[in-house]
Design a protein around this motif. Structure first.
Motif, mmCIF file in Angstrom:
data_model
loop_
_atom_site.group_PDB
_atom_site.id
_atom_site.type_symbol
_atom_site.label_atom_id
_atom_site.label_comp_id
_atom_site.label_asym_id
_atom_site.label_seq_id
_atom_site.Cartn_x
_atom_site.Cartn_y
_atom_site.Cartn_z
ATOM 1 N N THR A 1 0.841 -1.206 0.000
ATOM 2 C CA THR A 1 0.000 0.000 0.000
ATOM 3 C C THR A 1 0.872 1.250 0.000
ATOM 4 N N ALA A 2 1.892 1.258 0.832
ATOM 5 C CA ALA A 2 2.800 2.413 0.889
ATOM 6 C C ALA A 2 3.470 2.637 -0.463
ATOM 7 N N TRP A 3 3.833 1.536 -1.139
ATOM 8 C CA TRP A 3 4.485 1.644 -2.439
ATOM 9 C C TRP A 3 3.528 2.167 -3.495
ATOM 10 N N ARG A 4 2.300 1.663 -3.524
ATOM 11 C CA ARG A 4 1.339 2.015 -4.576
ATOM 12 C C ARG A 4 0.713 3.393 -4.397
ATOM 13 N N MET A 5 0.685 3.891 -3.187
ATOM 14 C CA MET A 5 -0.006 5.171 -2.952
ATOM 15 C C MET A 5 0.806 6.375 -3.412
ATOM 16 N N ASN A 6 2.029 6.162 -3.802
ATOM 17 C CA ASN A 6 2.905 7.282 -4.133
ATOM 18 C C ASN A 6 2.835 7.681 -5.597
ATOM 19 N N ASP A 7 3.034 8.967 -5.801
ATOM 20 C CA ASP A 7 3.187 9.543 -7.135
ATOM 21 C C ASP A 7 4.689 9.567 -7.412
ATOM 22 N N TRP A 8 5.189 8.536 -8.064
ATOM 23 C CA TRP A 8 6.633 8.376 -8.208
ATOM 24 C C TRP A 8 7.272 9.470 -9.048
ATOM 25 N N GLU A 9 6.544 10.022 -10.002
ATOM 26 C CA GLU A 9 7.095 11.129 -10.780
ATOM 27 C C GLU A 9 7.305 12.345 -9.874
ATOM 28 N N GLY A 10 6.334 12.611 -9.006
ATOM 29 C CA GLY A 10 6.462 13.703 -8.043
ATOM 30 C C GLY A 10 7.597 13.462 -7.060
ATOM 31 N N ILE A 11 7.759 12.217 -6.644
ATOM 32 C CA ILE A 11 8.826 11.882 -5.698
ATOM 33 C C ILE A 11 10.191 12.042 -6.359
ATOM 34 N N ARG A 12 10.319 11.642 -7.601
ATOM 35 C CA ARG A 12 11.575 11.850 -8.330
ATOM 36 C C ARG A 12 11.895 13.341 -8.429
ATOM 37 N N TYR A 13 10.858 14.136 -8.641
ATOM 38 C CA TYR A 13 11.048 15.591 -8.691
ATOM 39 C C TYR A 13 11.573 16.108 -7.354
ATOM 40 N N LEU A 14 10.946 15.671 -6.237
ATOM 41 C CA LEU A 14 11.393 16.091 -4.897
ATOM 42 C C LEU A 14 12.844 15.706 -4.651
ATOM 43 N N LEU A 15 13.176 14.467 -4.963
ATOM 44 C CA LEU A 15 14.537 13.980 -4.733
ATOM 45 C C LEU A 15 15.539 14.668 -5.664
ATOM 46 N N GLY A 16 15.150 14.850 -6.912
ATOM 47 C CA GLY A 16 16.041 15.474 -7.883
ATOM 48 C C GLY A 16 16.360 16.924 -7.565
ATOM 49 N N THR B 1 5.433 9.939 6.065
ATOM 50 C CA THR B 1 4.144 9.363 5.703
ATOM 51 C C THR B 1 4.286 7.901 5.294
ATOM 52 N N MET B 2 5.347 7.574 4.555
ATOM 53 C CA MET B 2 5.549 6.198 4.135
ATOM 54 C C MET B 2 5.820 5.294 5.342
ATOM 55 N N VAL B 3 6.655 5.732 6.267
ATOM 56 C CA VAL B 3 6.950 4.939 7.472
ATOM 57 C C VAL B 3 5.688 4.763 8.308
ATOM 58 N N ALA B 4 4.883 5.825 8.435
ATOM 59 C CA ALA B 4 3.638 5.722 9.203
ATOM 60 C C ALA B 4 2.657 4.757 8.545
ATOM 61 N N THR B 5 2.652 4.714 7.223
ATOM 62 C CA THR B 5 1.780 3.772 6.516
ATOM 63 C C THR B 5 2.191 2.329 6.809
ATOM 64 N N VAL B 6 3.493 2.081 6.805
ATOM 65 C CA VAL B 6 3.994 0.731 7.074
ATOM 66 C C VAL B 6 3.792 0.373 8.540
ATOM 67 N N ALA B 7 4.072 1.308 9.447
ATOM 68 C CA ALA B 7 4.002 1.032 10.884
ATOM 69 C C ALA B 7 2.567 0.943 11.393
ATOM 70 N N ALA B 8 1.676 1.750 10.843
ATOM 71 C CA ALA B 8 0.287 1.758 11.340
ATOM 72 C C ALA B 8 -0.647 1.390 10.189
ATOM 73 N N ASP B 9 -1.358 2.387 9.688
ATOM 74 C CA ASP B 9 -2.210 2.183 8.522
ATOM 75 C C ASP B 9 -2.312 3.495 7.759
ATOM 76 N N LEU B 10 -3.019 3.464 6.656
ATOM 77 C CA LEU B 10 -3.092 4.627 5.774
ATOM 78 C C LEU B 10 -3.743 5.824 6.451
ATOM 79 N N THR B 11 -4.779 5.602 7.236
ATOM 80 C CA THR B 11 -5.469 6.703 7.924
ATOM 81 C C THR B 11 -4.526 7.415 8.887
ATOM 82 N N VAL B 12 -3.820 6.643 9.686
ATOM 83 C CA VAL B 12 -2.859 7.233 10.633
ATOM 84 C C VAL B 12 -1.757 7.961 9.861
ATOM 85 N N ALA B 13 -1.293 7.371 8.780
ATOM 86 C CA ALA B 13 -0.236 7.989 7.986
ATOM 87 C C ALA B 13 -0.666 9.340 7.427
ATOM 88 N N ILE B 14 -1.906 9.407 6.962
ATOM 89 C CA ILE B 14 -2.415 10.680 6.435
ATOM 90 C C ILE B 14 -2.458 11.721 7.546
#
Length: 193
Positions: free
Chosen positions: A3-18, A31-44
Motif C-alpha cells: 500500500t505504501a508503495w502504490r499510494m505514491n506519485d513516483w514522478e512527483g517523488i523523483r522531482y522532490l529527490l532530484g 508518511t511512508m513509514v507511518a503507513t507501514v508502521a500503522a495504517d493509511l489513515t494514521v499515515a495521512i
C-alpha cells in the motif's frame, strides 16, 4: 508495504529527490513509514500534522530591513528638506510565532524622526501581530515620531481597523506605495517651512 508503495506519485517523488526539497522529502518518508508502521489513515494524519508544523516553523520567520531616505535623490526635492526619515520593510506574516522576532528587530530601528512602514510583503497578521504593531505605533507617537503605512493588504487593513491602529494613525497615514508616502512627507516639510 505494498500500500505504501502504490499510494505514491513516483514522478512527483523523483522531482522532490532530484531538486532536493528537504521538507518534501521528509514529508514523504514520514508518511511512508507511518503507513507501514500503522495504517493509511494514521499515515495521512501524521503527514498533515507534520506538514502543519513545517508550515508554522517556516511562517514564523519575519524579515525587517531599514532604508534611509535620501531626499537629494528624489526629483524636485530641495536639498535637506526631508528630516531624518526611513522606510521599514516588513516581509512575512506577523502572527504569534513571529511577534518576538519582530519586536527584537524593531528594537534595532535607527532613530528616524519619520518612519514609513512598507507592509507590501506582509500578507497576514493575527491578533498578537496587531497588538504588537499597535503598541509600536503608540510608542513612536509618544516619542514624537511620525508614522505612515504603505502597501497594506486588505486583510491586514481589517485587523488595523479593528485593533485601533487606523484610528491612531489616521486615514492620512496610509498610502498605496512608499513613494507616495515619501512625497507626502516632502509636501508636509515644505508646508512647514
Amino acid at each position: 508495504m505494498v500500500t505504501a508503495w502504490r499510494m505514491n506519485d513516483w514522478e512527483g517523488i523523483r522531482y522532490l529527490l532530484g531538486h532536493r526539497f528537504k521538507s518534501g522529502i521528509s514529508q514523504f518518508f514520514i508518511t511512508m513509514v507511518a503507513t507501514v508502521a500503522a495504517d493509511l489513515t494514521v499515515a495521512i494524519l501524521v503527514g498533515i500534522v507534520y506538514s502543519a508544523l513545517l508550515y508554522i516553523v517556516k511562517a514564523s520567520h519575519i524579515n525587517v530591513s531599514f532604508s534611509d531616505i535620501d531626499a537629494s535623490r528624489l526629483p524636485g526635492a530641495p536639498g535637506g528638506a526631508l528630516p531624518k526619515a526611513g522606510v521599514v520593510y516588513v516581509t512575512g506574516s506577523l502572527f504569534f510565532g513571529a511577534v518576538d522576532e519582530f519586536s527584537r528587530l524593531m528594537a534595532e530601528m535607527p532613530d528616524y524622526r519619520e518612519v514609513i512602514f512598507s507592509l507590501r510583503g506582509m500578507p497576514s497578521l493575527d491578533v498578537s501581530g496587531a497588538q504588537a504593531l499597535l503598541e509600536l505605533r503608540a510608542r513612536l507617537k509618544e516619542q514624537g515620531r511620525g508614522v505612515a503605512f504603505c502597501g497594506v493588504a486588505p486583510e491586514v487593513r481589517l485587523y488595523f481597523d479593528r485593533a485601533g491602529i487606523t484610528a491612531l494613525a489616521g486615514e492620512s497615514g496610509f498610502f498605496w506605495s512608499a513613494d507616495q508616502a515619501i512625497f507626502a512627507l516632502l509636501e508636509k516639510e515644505r508646508a512647514a517651512v
